[in-house]
Design a protein around this motif. Structure first.
Motif, PDB file in Angstrom:
ATOM      1  N   UNK A 106       0.808  -1.208   0.000  1.00  0.00           N
ATOM      2  CA  UNK A 106       0.000   0.000   0.000  1.00  0.00           C
ATOM      3  C   UNK A 106       0.838   1.254   0.000  1.00  0.00           C
ATOM      4  N   UNK A 107       2.046   1.197   0.583  1.00  0.00           N
ATOM      5  CA  UNK A 107       2.913   2.373   0.613  1.00  0.00           C
ATOM      6  C   UNK A 107       3.318   2.812  -0.792  1.00  0.00           C
ATOM      7  N   UNK A 108       3.342   1.879  -1.737  1.00  0.00           N
ATOM      8  CA  UNK A 108       3.642   2.245  -3.121  1.00  0.00           C
ATOM      9  C   UNK A 108       2.530   3.118  -3.702  1.00  0.00           C
ATOM     10  N   UNK A 109       1.291   2.908  -3.240  1.00  0.00           N
ATOM     11  CA  UNK A 109       0.188   3.788  -3.628  1.00  0.00           C
ATOM     12  C   UNK A 109       0.406   5.175  -3.029  1.00  0.00           C
ATOM     13  N   UNK A 110       0.823   5.209  -1.757  1.00  0.00           N
ATOM     14  CA  UNK A 110       1.079   6.488  -1.110  1.00  0.00           C
ATOM     15  C   UNK A 110       2.173   7.283  -1.800  1.00  0.00           C
ATOM     16  N   UNK A 111       3.225   6.614  -2.235  1.00  0.00           N
ATOM     17  CA  UNK A 111       4.298   7.299  -2.957  1.00  0.00           C
ATOM     18  C   UNK A 111       3.798   7.897  -4.268  1.00  0.00           C
ATOM     19  N   UNK A 112       2.962   7.150  -4.976  1.00  0.00           N
ATOM     20  CA  UNK A 112       2.413   7.661  -6.233  1.00  0.00           C
ATOM     21  C   UNK A 112       1.485   8.852  -5.988  1.00  0.00           C
ATOM     22  N   UNK A 113       0.678   8.774  -4.937  1.00  0.00           N
ATOM     23  CA  UNK A 113      -0.200   9.892  -4.615  1.00  0.00           C
ATOM     24  C   UNK A 113       0.618  11.130  -4.274  1.00  0.00           C
ATOM     25  N   UNK A 114       1.686  10.964  -3.493  1.00  0.00           N
ATOM     26  CA  UNK A 114       2.523  12.102  -3.113  1.00  0.00           C
ATOM     27  C   UNK A 114       3.158  12.753  -4.328  1.00  0.00           C
ATOM     28  N   UNK A 115       3.529  11.949  -5.314  1.00  0.00           N
ATOM     29  CA  UNK A 115       4.142  12.502  -6.535  1.00  0.00           C
ATOM     30  C   UNK A 115       3.118  13.218  -7.405  1.00  0.00           C
ATOM     31  N   UNK A 116       1.936  12.601  -7.579  1.00  0.00           N
ATOM     32  CA  UNK A 116       0.935  13.151  -8.497  1.00  0.00           C
ATOM     33  C   UNK A 116       0.107  14.277  -7.881  1.00  0.00           C
ATOM     34  N   UNK A 117      -0.128  14.213  -6.559  1.00  0.00           N
ATOM     35  CA  UNK A 117      -0.986  15.204  -5.902  1.00  0.00           C
ATOM     36  C   UNK A 117      -0.283  15.753  -4.653  1.00  0.00           C
ATOM     37  N   UNK A 118       0.825  16.464  -4.848  1.00  0.00           N
ATOM     38  CA  UNK A 118       1.596  16.933  -3.691  1.00  0.00           C
ATOM     39  C   UNK A 118       0.832  17.888  -2.787  1.00  0.00           C
ATOM     40  N   UNK A 119      -0.215  18.520  -3.298  1.00  0.00           N
ATOM     41  CA  UNK A 119      -1.006  19.418  -2.443  1.00  0.00           C
ATOM     42  C   UNK A 119      -1.801  18.653  -1.390  1.00  0.00           C
ATOM     43  N   UNK A 120      -1.974  17.355  -1.599  1.00  0.00           N
ATOM     44  CA  UNK A 120      -2.714  16.537  -0.642  1.00  0.00           C
ATOM     45  C   UNK A 120      -1.819  15.949   0.445  1.00  0.00           C
ATOM     46  N   UNK A 121      -0.542  15.798   0.150  1.00  0.00           N
ATOM     47  CA  UNK A 121       0.366  15.076   1.053  1.00  0.00           C
ATOM     48  C   UNK A 121       1.561  15.960   1.389  1.00  0.00           C
ATOM     49  N   UNK A 122       1.668  16.310   2.666  1.00  0.00           N
ATOM     50  CA  UNK A 122       2.788  17.126   3.131  1.00  0.00           C
ATOM     51  C   UNK A 122       3.976  16.274   3.549  1.00  0.00           C
ATOM     52  N   UNK A 123       3.693  15.136   4.186  1.00  0.00           N
ATOM     53  CA  UNK A 123       4.729  14.232   4.676  1.00  0.00           C
ATOM     54  C   UNK A 123       4.260  12.784   4.518  1.00  0.00           C
ATOM     55  N   UNK A 124       5.242  11.870   4.492  1.00  0.00           N
ATOM     56  CA  UNK A 124       4.952  10.445   4.369  1.00  0.00           C
ATOM     57  C   UNK A 124       5.569   9.682   5.535  1.00  0.00           C
ATOM     58  N   UNK A 125       4.814   8.742   6.082  1.00  0.00           N
ATOM     59  CA  UNK A 125       5.322   7.781   7.052  1.00  0.00           C
ATOM     60  C   UNK A 125       5.066   6.402   6.460  1.00  0.00           C
ATOM     61  N   UNK A 217      11.318   8.278  -8.166  1.00  0.00           N
ATOM     62  CA  UNK A 217      11.424   8.646  -6.755  1.00  0.00           C
ATOM     63  C   UNK A 217      11.967  10.065  -6.574  1.00  0.00           C
ATOM     64  N   UNK A 218      12.754  10.535  -7.521  1.00  0.00           N
ATOM     65  CA  UNK A 218      13.323  11.873  -7.414  1.00  0.00           C
ATOM     66  C   UNK A 218      12.287  12.971  -7.422  1.00  0.00           C
ATOM     67  N   UNK A 219      11.089  12.682  -7.935  1.00  0.00           N
ATOM     68  CA  UNK A 219      10.011  13.680  -7.969  1.00  0.00           C
ATOM     69  C   UNK A 219       9.230  13.743  -6.664  1.00  0.00           C
ATOM     70  N   UNK A 220       9.538  12.857  -5.726  1.00  0.00           N
ATOM     71  CA  UNK A 220       8.800  12.817  -4.458  1.00  0.00           C
ATOM     72  C   UNK A 220       9.590  13.630  -3.437  1.00  0.00           C
ATOM     73  N   UNK A 221       9.173  14.877  -3.229  1.00  0.00           N
ATOM     74  CA  UNK A 221       9.945  15.830  -2.438  1.00  0.00           C
ATOM     75  C   UNK A 221       9.514  15.896  -0.986  1.00  0.00           C
ATOM     76  N   UNK A 222       8.441  15.210  -0.613  1.00  0.00           N
ATOM     77  CA  UNK A 222       7.950  15.285   0.760  1.00  0.00           C
ATOM     78  C   UNK A 222       8.937  14.637   1.734  1.00  0.00           C
ATOM     79  N   UNK A 223       9.142  15.245   2.908  1.00  0.00           N
ATOM     80  CA  UNK A 223       9.901  14.552   3.960  1.00  0.00           C
ATOM     81  C   UNK A 223       9.249  13.207   4.263  1.00  0.00           C
ATOM     82  N   UNK A 224      10.068  12.168   4.367  1.00  0.00           N
ATOM     83  CA  UNK A 224       9.543  10.809   4.528  1.00  0.00           C
ATOM     84  C   UNK A 224      10.238  10.108   5.683  1.00  0.00           C
ATOM     85  N   UNK A 225       9.431   9.553   6.576  1.00  0.00           N
ATOM     86  CA  UNK A 225       9.939   8.736   7.675  1.00  0.00           C
ATOM     87  C   UNK A 225       9.709   7.280   7.311  1.00  0.00           C
ATOM     88  N   UNK A 226      10.790   6.534   7.141  1.00  0.00           N
ATOM     89  CA  UNK A 226      10.715   5.106   6.837  1.00  0.00           C
ATOM     90  C   UNK A 226      10.905   4.315   8.128  1.00  0.00           C
TER      91      UNK A 226
END
Length: 280
Positions: A106-125, A217-226
Protein backbone atom coordinates in the motif's frame (compact mmCIF):
# COMPACT_ATOMS: atom_id res chain seq x y z
CA UNK A 1 -4.40 15.35 30.04
CA UNK A 2 -7.95 16.09 28.90
CA UNK A 3 -9.78 13.05 27.53
CA UNK A 4 -10.82 13.26 23.90
CA UNK A 5 -14.33 12.26 22.90
CA UNK A 6 -14.01 9.44 20.37
CA UNK A 7 -16.37 8.98 17.48
CA UNK A 8 -17.16 5.27 17.54
CA UNK A 9 -19.17 5.11 14.32
CA UNK A 10 -17.41 4.59 11.01
CA UNK A 11 -19.02 5.51 7.70
CA UNK A 12 -18.62 5.04 3.95
CA UNK A 13 -17.28 7.59 1.49
CA UNK A 14 -19.20 6.96 -1.71
CA UNK A 15 -17.21 7.53 -4.90
CA UNK A 16 -17.97 6.69 -8.51
CA UNK A 17 -15.74 3.60 -8.53
CA UNK A 18 -15.40 2.70 -4.87
CA UNK A 19 -17.17 2.59 -1.53
CA UNK A 20 -14.57 3.34 1.13
CA UNK A 21 -14.92 2.35 4.80
CA UNK A 22 -13.69 5.34 6.83
CA UNK A 23 -13.38 6.70 10.34
CA UNK A 24 -12.55 10.29 11.36
CA UNK A 25 -11.56 11.25 14.91
CA UNK A 26 -10.07 14.36 16.53
CA UNK A 27 -9.96 18.09 15.85
CA UNK A 28 -6.22 18.81 15.57
CA UNK A 29 -4.86 21.39 13.15
CA UNK A 30 -2.76 18.72 11.41
CA UNK A 31 -4.38 15.78 9.60
CA UNK A 32 -2.90 12.30 9.94
CA UNK A 33 -4.21 9.79 7.40
CA UNK A 34 -3.73 6.14 8.37
CA UNK A 35 -4.35 3.44 5.76
CA UNK A 36 -4.30 -0.09 7.26
CA UNK A 37 -1.98 -2.69 5.76
CA UNK A 38 -4.30 -5.50 4.57
CA UNK A 39 -5.59 -7.71 6.01
CA UNK A 40 -5.48 -5.23 8.91
CA UNK A 41 -8.57 -3.06 9.30
CA UNK A 42 -9.65 0.16 10.96
CA UNK A 43 -10.33 -1.92 14.09
CA UNK A 44 -6.66 -2.83 14.41
CA UNK A 45 -5.78 0.86 14.70
CA UNK A 46 -8.42 1.79 17.27
CA UNK A 47 -6.05 2.37 20.20
CA UNK A 48 -3.51 4.27 18.09
CA UNK A 49 -6.24 6.42 16.54
CA UNK A 50 -7.69 7.36 19.90
CA UNK A 51 -4.28 8.25 21.31
CA UNK A 52 -3.21 10.34 18.30
CA UNK A 53 -6.59 12.10 18.19
CA UNK A 54 -5.40 14.20 21.15
CA UNK A 55 -3.11 16.07 18.75
CA UNK A 56 -4.34 15.36 15.22
CA UNK A 57 -7.39 15.06 13.09
CA UNK A 58 -7.03 11.35 12.33
CA UNK A 59 -8.58 9.82 9.22
CA UNK A 60 -8.39 6.05 8.79
CA UNK A 61 -9.76 4.19 5.78
CA UNK A 62 -9.35 0.80 4.14
CA UNK A 63 -8.20 0.56 0.55
CA UNK A 64 -10.95 -0.56 -1.87
CA UNK A 65 -10.71 -4.29 -2.43
CA UNK A 66 -9.77 -4.90 1.21
CA UNK A 67 -11.79 -5.11 4.40
CA UNK A 68 -15.12 -3.37 4.10
CA UNK A 69 -14.06 -1.07 1.24
CA UNK A 70 -15.24 -2.22 -2.17
CA UNK A 71 -14.66 -1.47 -5.82
CA UNK A 72 -17.86 -0.75 -7.73
CA UNK A 73 -19.29 -0.20 -11.22
CA UNK A 74 -16.92 -2.70 -12.81
CA UNK A 75 -13.75 -0.95 -11.64
CA UNK A 76 -10.60 -3.04 -12.09
CA UNK A 77 -8.02 -3.15 -9.32
CA UNK A 78 -4.81 -1.25 -10.13
CA UNK A 79 -2.31 0.98 -8.37
CA UNK A 80 -3.52 3.87 -10.50
CA UNK A 81 -7.13 3.34 -9.41
CA UNK A 82 -6.05 3.16 -5.79
CA UNK A 83 -4.36 6.55 -6.19
CA UNK A 84 -7.52 7.95 -7.77
CA UNK A 85 -9.68 6.63 -4.95
CA UNK A 86 -7.35 7.91 -2.24
CA UNK A 87 -7.35 11.36 -3.81
CA UNK A 88 -11.15 11.24 -4.01
CA UNK A 89 -11.49 10.34 -0.33
CA UNK A 90 -9.14 13.13 0.77
CA UNK A 91 -10.90 15.67 -1.43
CA UNK A 92 -14.32 14.59 -0.13
CA UNK A 93 -13.05 15.07 3.45
CA UNK A 94 -11.50 18.46 2.62
CA UNK A 95 -7.94 17.30 3.35
CA UNK A 96 -4.88 19.26 2.28
CA UNK A 97 -1.25 18.74 3.28
CA UNK A 98 -1.84 15.54 5.23
CA UNK A 99 0.68 13.33 6.97
CA UNK A 100 0.11 10.01 5.21
CA UNK A 101 0.91 6.72 6.95
CA UNK A 102 0.93 3.53 4.85
CA UNK A 103 2.70 0.16 4.83
CA UNK A 104 4.08 -2.54 2.54
CA UNK A 105 2.50 -2.72 -0.94
CA UNK A 106 0.00 0.00 0.00
CA UNK A 107 2.91 2.37 0.61
CA UNK A 108 3.64 2.24 -3.12
CA UNK A 109 0.19 3.79 -3.63
CA UNK A 110 1.08 6.49 -1.11
CA UNK A 111 4.30 7.30 -2.96
CA UNK A 112 2.41 7.66 -6.23
CA UNK A 113 -0.20 9.89 -4.62
CA UNK A 114 2.52 12.10 -3.11
CA UNK A 115 4.14 12.50 -6.53
CA UNK A 116 0.94 13.15 -8.50
CA UNK A 117 -0.99 15.20 -5.90
CA UNK A 118 1.60 16.93 -3.69
CA UNK A 119 -1.01 19.42 -2.44
CA UNK A 120 -2.71 16.54 -0.64
CA UNK A 121 0.37 15.08 1.05
CA UNK A 122 2.79 17.13 3.13
CA UNK A 123 4.73 14.23 4.68
CA UNK A 124 4.95 10.45 4.37
CA UNK A 125 5.32 7.78 7.05
CA UNK A 126 6.00 4.44 5.35
CA UNK A 127 6.54 1.08 7.08
CA UNK A 128 7.98 -2.20 5.77
CA UNK A 129 8.44 -1.00 2.20
CA UNK A 130 11.34 -0.71 -0.20
CA UNK A 131 11.49 0.42 -3.82
CA UNK A 132 8.83 -0.79 -6.22
CA UNK A 133 11.41 -2.99 -7.88
CA UNK A 134 12.36 -4.63 -4.59
CA UNK A 135 8.74 -5.06 -3.56
CA UNK A 136 7.95 -6.72 -6.88
CA UNK A 137 10.75 -9.22 -6.23
CA UNK A 138 9.47 -9.78 -2.69
CA UNK A 139 5.90 -10.43 -3.88
CA UNK A 140 7.16 -12.91 -6.45
CA UNK A 141 9.12 -14.75 -3.77
CA UNK A 142 6.05 -15.13 -1.53
CA UNK A 143 3.96 -16.63 -4.36
CA UNK A 144 4.35 -20.42 -4.49
CA UNK A 145 4.62 -21.55 -8.13
CA UNK A 146 3.46 -18.10 -9.29
CA UNK A 147 -0.20 -19.03 -8.84
CA UNK A 148 -1.30 -15.80 -7.14
CA UNK A 149 0.22 -13.76 -9.97
CA UNK A 150 -1.80 -15.71 -12.56
CA UNK A 151 -4.99 -13.84 -13.58
CA UNK A 152 -8.24 -15.56 -12.52
CA UNK A 153 -6.32 -18.49 -11.02
CA UNK A 154 -4.86 -16.23 -8.35
CA UNK A 155 -8.21 -14.63 -7.58
CA UNK A 156 -9.87 -18.03 -7.23
CA UNK A 157 -7.06 -19.38 -5.05
CA UNK A 158 -7.11 -16.40 -2.68
CA UNK A 159 -10.90 -16.44 -2.48
CA UNK A 160 -10.91 -20.09 -1.45
CA UNK A 161 -8.00 -19.83 0.94
CA UNK A 162 -8.27 -16.30 2.33
CA UNK A 163 -8.87 -17.38 5.94
CA UNK A 164 -5.92 -19.78 5.79
CA UNK A 165 -3.79 -17.02 4.23
CA UNK A 166 -4.78 -14.59 7.01
CA UNK A 167 -3.83 -17.10 9.71
CA UNK A 168 -0.52 -17.86 8.04
CA UNK A 169 0.19 -14.15 7.52
CA UNK A 170 -0.18 -13.18 11.16
CA UNK A 171 1.86 -16.23 12.19
CA UNK A 172 4.75 -15.02 10.04
CA UNK A 173 4.31 -11.23 10.24
CA UNK A 174 4.46 -10.97 14.03
CA UNK A 175 7.81 -11.52 15.75
CA UNK A 176 8.82 -15.06 16.62
CA UNK A 177 7.62 -15.92 20.10
CA UNK A 178 4.54 -13.68 19.99
CA UNK A 179 2.02 -15.09 22.45
CA UNK A 180 -1.25 -16.61 21.28
CA UNK A 181 -3.42 -13.92 22.82
CA UNK A 182 -1.62 -11.16 20.93
CA UNK A 183 -1.81 -13.10 17.68
CA UNK A 184 -5.55 -13.64 18.15
CA UNK A 185 -6.00 -9.92 18.77
CA UNK A 186 -4.76 -9.33 15.22
CA UNK A 187 -6.39 -12.34 13.61
CA UNK A 188 -9.95 -12.29 14.96
CA UNK A 189 -11.10 -8.89 13.55
CA UNK A 190 -9.83 -9.97 10.13
CA UNK A 191 -11.62 -13.32 10.25
CA UNK A 192 -14.80 -11.58 11.39
CA UNK A 193 -14.66 -9.16 8.45
CA UNK A 194 -14.07 -12.04 6.03
CA UNK A 195 -17.05 -13.93 7.47
CA UNK A 196 -19.17 -10.83 6.91
CA UNK A 197 -18.17 -10.64 3.25
CA UNK A 198 -15.11 -8.41 3.52
CA UNK A 199 -12.78 -8.25 0.52
CA UNK A 200 -9.19 -9.48 0.30
CA UNK A 201 -7.91 -8.73 -3.21
CA UNK A 202 -4.37 -9.98 -2.61
CA UNK A 203 -4.08 -11.58 -6.04
CA UNK A 204 -5.25 -8.42 -7.76
CA UNK A 205 -2.73 -6.38 -5.77
CA UNK A 206 0.14 -8.69 -6.75
CA UNK A 207 -0.90 -8.66 -10.40
CA UNK A 208 -1.31 -4.88 -10.39
CA UNK A 209 2.19 -4.47 -8.97
CA UNK A 210 3.60 -6.58 -11.80
CA UNK A 211 1.82 -4.37 -14.37
CA UNK A 212 2.73 -1.05 -12.75
CA UNK A 213 4.93 1.41 -14.58
CA UNK A 214 8.18 2.74 -13.13
CA UNK A 215 8.07 5.27 -10.31
CA UNK A 216 10.35 8.34 -10.38
CA UNK A 217 11.42 8.65 -6.75
CA UNK A 218 13.32 11.87 -7.41
CA UNK A 219 10.01 13.68 -7.97
CA UNK A 220 8.80 12.82 -4.46
CA UNK A 221 9.94 15.83 -2.44
CA UNK A 222 7.95 15.29 0.76
CA UNK A 223 9.90 14.55 3.96
CA UNK A 224 9.54 10.81 4.53
CA UNK A 225 9.94 8.74 7.68
CA UNK A 226 10.72 5.11 6.84
CA UNK A 227 10.07 2.52 9.55
CA UNK A 228 11.44 -1.00 9.47
CA UNK A 229 10.70 -3.77 11.97
CA UNK A 230 13.77 -5.99 12.06
CA UNK A 231 11.86 -9.00 13.44
CA UNK A 232 9.55 -9.19 10.40
CA UNK A 233 9.97 -12.76 9.13
CA UNK A 234 7.94 -12.02 5.98
CA UNK A 235 10.73 -9.70 4.80
CA UNK A 236 13.81 -11.60 5.95
CA UNK A 237 16.92 -10.34 4.20
CA UNK A 238 15.20 -7.17 2.96
CA UNK A 239 15.28 -3.59 4.18
CA UNK A 240 14.11 -0.09 3.29
CA UNK A 241 17.64 1.09 2.53
CA UNK A 242 17.16 1.09 -1.26
CA UNK A 243 14.15 3.37 -0.84
CA UNK A 244 16.07 5.52 1.65
CA UNK A 245 18.71 6.18 -0.99
CA UNK A 246 16.15 6.71 -3.76
CA UNK A 247 14.04 9.36 -2.01
CA UNK A 248 15.45 12.89 -1.77
CA UNK A 249 14.24 13.61 1.79
CA UNK A 250 13.96 10.32 3.65
CA UNK A 251 15.00 9.16 7.12
CA UNK A 252 15.07 5.51 8.21
CA UNK A 253 14.32 4.21 11.71
CA UNK A 254 14.92 0.49 12.24
CA UNK A 255 13.17 -1.07 15.23
CA UNK A 256 14.52 -4.14 16.99
CA UNK A 257 11.86 -6.56 18.21
CA UNK A 258 9.19 -5.29 15.81
CA UNK A 259 7.63 -7.40 13.08
CA UNK A 260 5.58 -6.27 10.10
CA UNK A 261 3.41 -3.77 12.04
CA UNK A 262 5.78 -1.39 13.86
CA UNK A 263 3.16 1.37 14.19
CA UNK A 264 0.86 -1.09 16.02
CA UNK A 265 3.25 -3.42 17.83
CA UNK A 266 5.16 -0.56 19.46
CA UNK A 267 2.50 2.15 19.31
CA UNK A 268 4.01 4.19 22.14
CA UNK A 269 7.48 4.24 20.57
CA UNK A 270 5.94 5.05 17.20
CA UNK A 271 3.91 7.99 18.52
CA UNK A 272 6.92 9.39 20.35
CA UNK A 273 9.10 9.07 17.25
CA UNK A 274 6.41 10.58 15.01
CA UNK A 275 6.01 13.66 17.20
CA UNK A 276 9.77 14.15 17.44
CA UNK A 277 10.13 13.88 13.66
CA UNK A 278 7.35 16.39 13.08
CA UNK A 279 9.03 18.83 15.49
CA UNK A 280 12.01 18.47 13.18
Amino acid sequence: MTAVAVEEESFFVELARARVHTRVVGQGSKTLVIVPDPPNLIEHHRDVIESLARDFRVICFELPGFGRSQLRNGARFSLELQVEVMAGVLERLAVRQAILEMSCLGALVGLRLARLRPELVERLVLAQVSTQERMRTWAKGTDVCGLIHTPRVGQALVSLGRRFIARHWYQAALPEGTDGRTRQRYLQPTLQALREGGDFELASAYQSLRRAGALDYGDIRQPTLLLWGRADRTHEGASARDLLHALPRAELVELDGCGHFPTLEEAGRYEERLRAWLRG
